[in-house]
Design an enzyme around this catalytic site. Sequence first.
Site, PDB file in Angstrom:
ATOM      1  N   CYS A   1      41.253  24.656  52.373  1.00  0.00           N
ATOM      2  CA  CYS A   1      40.868  25.926  52.994  1.00  0.00           C
ATOM      3  C   CYS A   1      39.719  26.618  52.289  1.00  0.00           C
ATOM      4  O   CYS A   1      38.955  27.346  52.918  1.00  0.00           O
ATOM      5  CB  CYS A   1      42.076  26.856  53.085  1.00  0.00           C
ATOM      6  SG  CYS A   1      42.653  27.496  51.493  1.00  0.00           S
TER       7      CYS A   1
ATOM      8  N   CYS B   1      49.564  26.170  46.310  1.00  0.00           N
ATOM      9  CA  CYS B   1      49.565  27.455  47.008  1.00  0.00           C
ATOM     10  C   CYS B   1      50.986  27.842  47.422  1.00  0.00           C
ATOM     11  O   CYS B   1      51.406  28.990  47.281  1.00  0.00           O
ATOM     12  CB  CYS B   1      48.651  27.393  48.225  1.00  0.00           C
ATOM     13  SG  CYS B   1      48.479  28.965  49.111  1.00  0.00           S
TER      14      CYS B   1
END
Length: 370
Positions: A198, A101
């Site tokens: 997440c 990410c």
Amino acid sequence: MRVLAAMSGGVDSAVAAARAVDAGHEVTGIHLALSRNPKSYRTGARGCCTIEDSNDARRAADVIGIPFYVWDFSDRFHEDVVEDFMSEYAAGRTPNPCLRCNEKIKFAAVLDRALALGFDAVVTGHYAQLATGTDGLIELHRGIDHGKDQSYVLGVLSQAQLAHSLFPLGDTTKPEIRAEAERRGLTVAHKPDSHDICFIADGDNAGWLEEKLGERMPNRGGDIVDATSGEVLGTHRGTTAYTIGQRKGLAIGRPAPDGKPRFVLSIEPVSGTIEVGPREALRIDRISGIRARWCGTVPSALDATVQLRAHGDEHRAVVTVTDAEAGTVEIELLDPAEGIAPGQAAVIYDGTRVVGSATISATARSEALR
């Protein structure tokens, strides 16, 4: 400078944005919408991916007194992070989606857009520090709070990305950040940190992967085999439920002859075979790495330390760059490690400075460990 503050909805990014304002920067806050359907990844206020987090970020921006926008990066996030995560597990590897990410979203897609819009830098709430080296290059260093240091997940950043990044929290501990947030009147001052991946709602990685991958798995079940004798000890529902070094949940049904527990030693996703064996067989001191990324000048060889997990120990090591253009390295661990899986990141340090990182492609044991 004109800076863009990436605000997840948590306390760290809120204080980072506030500190950027205090430093005299012209700050604009953004929240990244990483899923078009906020409930498709997770629910509850956990630090990203939810409507609650977006609202928390907006309220923090209001208190700080900065403009605030939501940027939709859901397609890019799904392609570069979620799909990558699934593909790596399907291939029998253990990826770190936070590194991906940072590499593909926060410091690539977001930074590229920020620079195109005339911003000078992106500020985040990572616990890491930047400094200018004697050679004039920007150096990435560990944060002073050892328990919160996030330099490991930033080890994929290039010099060009570091030159347009700000990490205002690196010289502060987490308790101090929470106290500061409370003084500033930020409602996220005591919001819990997110510790899980997440985009997996309940932390059940194996169940999520089984559901999402479905028929894409080359083999959804297979044998659990003793690595020494070759004996089939049991069967499993799919390789994505396992990772190197795993002890619990093997469901073998009978103990090893010596009565000691067995651990996952290797995973072969095509045949579906999982090899298990004693803990000492997990010890490795040789690592091959691919996709090397360097924070500054590419070294040829160096004595360093290597960190193999986000909050893992440092291991003394000798790192050799075997092909700078191809991005391959060989790492000799002077301090052996246990349970290291292909797909994990090896982040290379010189003292507190991050030199770079590589994705682990293979591990091995020297004769000294056999």
